[in-house]
Design a protein around this motif. Structure first.
Motif, short mmCIF file in Angstrom:
data_model
loop_
_atom_site.label_atom_id
_atom_site.label_comp_id
_atom_site.label_asym_id
_atom_site.label_seq_id
_atom_site.Cartn_x
_atom_site.Cartn_y
_atom_site.Cartn_z
N ALA A 22 0.84 -1.20 0.00
CA ALA A 22 0.00 0.00 0.00
C ALA A 22 0.88 1.24 0.00
CB ALA A 22 -0.91 -0.01 1.22
N ALA A 23 0.33 2.31 -0.53
CA ALA A 23 1.05 3.57 -0.57
C ALA A 23 1.37 4.06 0.83
CB ALA A 23 0.23 4.62 -1.31
N ASP A 24 2.46 4.76 0.96
CA ASP A 24 2.96 5.23 2.25
C ASP A 24 2.95 6.76 2.23
OD1 ASP A 24 4.58 6.05 4.38
OD2 ASP A 24 5.95 4.36 4.15
N LEU A 25 2.06 7.36 3.03
CA LEU A 25 1.95 8.83 3.06
C LEU A 25 3.26 9.48 3.49
CD1 LEU A 25 -1.57 9.60 4.57
CD2 LEU A 25 -0.76 10.08 2.27
N TYR A 60 -6.12 9.96 -10.85
CA TYR A 60 -5.64 10.94 -11.82
C TYR A 60 -4.13 11.15 -11.69
CZ TYR A 60 -4.89 15.26 -14.34
OH TYR A 60 -4.40 16.21 -15.20
N LEU A 61 -3.66 11.36 -10.47
CA LEU A 61 -2.23 11.61 -10.26
C LEU A 61 -1.40 10.41 -10.70
CD1 LEU A 61 -2.47 13.33 -6.78
CD2 LEU A 61 -1.86 14.43 -8.94
N THR A 62 -1.86 9.21 -10.36
CA THR A 62 -1.14 7.99 -10.75
C THR A 62 -1.07 7.87 -12.26
OG1 THR A 62 -1.82 6.86 -8.72
CG2 THR A 62 -1.15 5.47 -10.58
N GLU A 63 -2.20 8.04 -12.91
CA GLU A 63 -2.24 7.89 -14.38
C GLU A 63 -1.38 8.94 -15.08
OE1 GLU A 63 -3.64 5.29 -16.14
OE2 GLU A 63 -3.68 4.54 -14.09
N GLN A 64 -1.38 10.17 -14.58
CA GLN A 64 -0.58 11.22 -15.22
C GLN A 64 0.91 10.98 -15.04
OE1 GLN A 64 -2.12 13.20 -17.39
NE2 GLN A 64 -3.83 11.97 -16.69
N ALA A 91 2.86 5.68 -6.49
CA ALA A 91 1.78 5.43 -5.54
C ALA A 91 1.94 6.29 -4.29
CB ALA A 91 1.75 3.95 -5.17
N ASP A 92 3.16 6.41 -3.80
CA ASP A 92 3.40 7.21 -2.60
C ASP A 92 3.13 8.69 -2.86
OD1 ASP A 92 4.15 4.87 -1.29
OD2 ASP A 92 6.31 5.28 -1.45
N LEU A 93 3.59 9.20 -3.99
CA LEU A 93 3.36 10.60 -4.32
C LEU A 93 1.88 10.88 -4.53
CD1 LEU A 93 6.37 11.14 -6.73
CD2 LEU A 93 5.97 12.39 -4.60
#
Length: 110
Positions: A22-25, A60-64, A91-93
């Protein structure tokens, strides 16, 4: 806020494949250091030609970022920056910038 973070974590897992971490904030916040000159740590653009990222959807952010990395989307700086990002970095960003809450105040027009 908690529901949004949970939904974002589920989305990251689905975008990165089964069994993916999982993504890490916290990692996203740290990795966003390279984004600060244009997009700011808070996701509010500092450069006049850069978009605000705060509150954008994780999808959106991931796809871009993947489009910049893969060459489907071109930008002088972003294409270079994204080329060095792993799926985990993306993923994290995306988790970091999508978790930032944005409030809007409409102008008082009579």
């Amino acid at each position: 806020m908690i529901i949004r973070l949970f939904a974002n974590a589920i989305l990251v897992a689905s975008l990165t494949g089964a069994g993916a971490q999982a993504a890490d904030l916290a990692a996203g916040k740290e990795k966003a250091g390279q984004c600060v000159p244009c997009h700011g740590l808070d996701g509010v653009a500092k450069a006049p030609d850069a978009p605000n990222l705060a509150g954008d959807s994780m999808f959106y952010l991931t796809e871009q970022l993947k489009a910049f990395r893969g060459g489907q989307r071109q930008h002088q700086q972003m294409s270079i920056i994204a080329s060095g990002l792993s799926d985990e970095d993306i993923a994290d960003l995306a988790a970091w910038y999508s978790a930032i809450e944005v409030s809007v105040t409409l102008p008082d027009v009579q």
